[in-house]
Design a protein around this motif. Structure first.
Motif: not given
Length: 436
Positions: A105-126
């Protein structure tokens, strides 16, 4: 020589005291003082100009991203959408694959253009849902996030929109898809090592009797809710899908990467709010907490970047760059080595690449090396030593996950330092042996 020793000692201070639990601000101020004294720099100028220019510059450049990301994550969390996504992943893949799902999930988000600083917030609840269901120790999440966000999707896969892949293109005139076949092979190599390591750690932690735990002080009611009370999977996934699609689709329309991310986050937040309006019981609290959470989250990275800026203005840093420039080696070796060392000192892959290519770019262009191969190798090298304990991304990730260096850096360090280091060494040697 004293200045260089002082610089090395300062980085050791950062690493050791971080393990002792010292926070980023006092840590970077102390390490900065060591650099200042051993390099005979003016104390006031070093702190008021160099340190603060880095601190304020990072705050100015990334605050809106942190604020919009934090608000989006809070809306998704309070509405139950993030929890619903987590449970749907459990249904699709099974709770025994929690580590793999978070990693991918993290890999898909970052390859889609979401930065590390953003992806942490998006993935935490998951992470909280999946790791709770799979009874996976929360500290292993540091390795999953590192593996998904700061390795092959950031540096290796062709076409990655991350800065570590973009910067070499600007200096070398190579495409973002540089050396596609070589890149895919290297990415597969990294993925296999990363997942094998994460599975090994999961098994080892289970055998040691470790279990999942919530973040201390966290309101766990949202994770203990009856699944029948959660929003539908469609309404939960839609804002996340829209976020990724907007970032990908608007790259050619909005040139400013920060503006693009903030705009996409705002649209996704508004959509999530509309879809889950009735589920947000205290809307003002959601907004207040969501936005205010951005300030403590960005504080640690700002301090680390401030230290890095101070270091870049020291005479010892100039001497190290000159020393690297004196290497009379194969361009693939000198390129990867220079990039890795500078990225390690600055604690930033993009910063290390920028400095390395500003210094050695012309030299690389005239070396006769295959520039597309060089592009890929130095990108992978930049993503190795950049994640040493003093990296800004490490402080942010551990703070958001409620972890510390002592308990969790090992997982992040092996996935983002050791495995990328092994990758660029092996593939650089292979390219030289093959005479490419």
């Amino acid at each position: 020589m004293i200045g260089i020793i002082g610089l090395i000692f300062a980085i050791l201070i950062l690493s050791i005291l971080a393990y002792k639990g010292v926070s980023a601000l006092p840590l970077t101020l102390l390490a900065g003082l060591v650099v200042i004294l051993t390099n005979r720099m003016d104390i006031w100028t070093s702190y008021s100009e160099y340190y603060l220019s880095g601190y304020v510059g990072f705050f100015k450049g990334y605050f809106l991203i942190f604020a919009s990301s934090s608000l989006y994550a809070k809306v998704m969390e309070d509405s139950g959408a993030a929890v619903a996504i987590g449970y749907k992943f459990v249904d699709w893949f099974g709770k025994q694959r929690a580590v793999l799902v978070v990693f991918l999930s993290t890999a898909v988000l970052t390859y889609g253009g979401v930065s590390l600083f953003v992806v942490i917030f998006a993935v935490l609840p998951i992470i909280m849902v999946l790791f709770k269901e799979g009874d996976v120790p929360r500290r292993l999440a540091a390795g999953c996030l590192g593996a998904g966000a700061a390795t092959f999707t950031m540096t290796t896969l062709p076409g990655s929109p991350q800065l570590t892949n973009v910067i070499p293109s600007r200096f070398l005139g190579t495409p973002l898809t540089a050396a596609p076949v070589f890149s895919i092979i290297a990415a597969i190599f990294q993925f296999v090592l990363l997942y094998a390591y994460l599975r090994w750690e999961e098994k080892r932690l289970r055998e040691a009797g470790e279990h999942f735990s919530y973040i201390e002080g966290q309101d766990v009611k949202q994770y203990e809710i009856d699944r029948d009370q959660l929003p539908s999977a469609f309404a939960s996934f839609l804002p996340l899908v829209v976020l990724i699609v907007l970032i990908i689709a608007l790259k050619g329309v909005i040139d400013n990467a920060t503006m693009l991310v903030v705009a996409a986050m705002c649209v996704a937040t508004v959509l999530a709010t509309v879809l889950h309006w009735s589920r947000l019981k205290d809307k003002m609290k959601t907004i207040n907490v969501g936005l205010s959470s951005a300030v403590p989250a960005i504080a640690s990275p700002c301090a680390v970047v401030g230290f890095g800026t101070l270091v870049q203005n020291s005479s010892s840093f100039v001497d190290i760059v000159a020393w690297i420039n004196s290497f009379n080696m194969n361009p693939y070796v000198s390129g990867t080595l220079a990039t890795a060392i500078i990225s390690g000192i600055t604690g930033s892959s993009s910063g290390g690449l920028q400095i390395a290519l500003q210094t050695f770019g012309e030299q690389f262009m005239q070396s006769g090396a295959n520039l597309q191969i060089l592009h890929r190798l130095i990108a992978i090298a930049a993503g190795s030593l950049d994640s040493l304990p003093h990296s800004s991304g490490v402080f942010l990730m551990l703070a958001i996950l409620g972890l510390n260096h002592k308990s969790s850096y090992r997982f992040f360090g092996i996935t983002t330092v050791v495995i990328p280091l092994i990758t660029f060494v092996i593939f650089t040697a292979g390219i030289i042996v093959l005479g490419i």
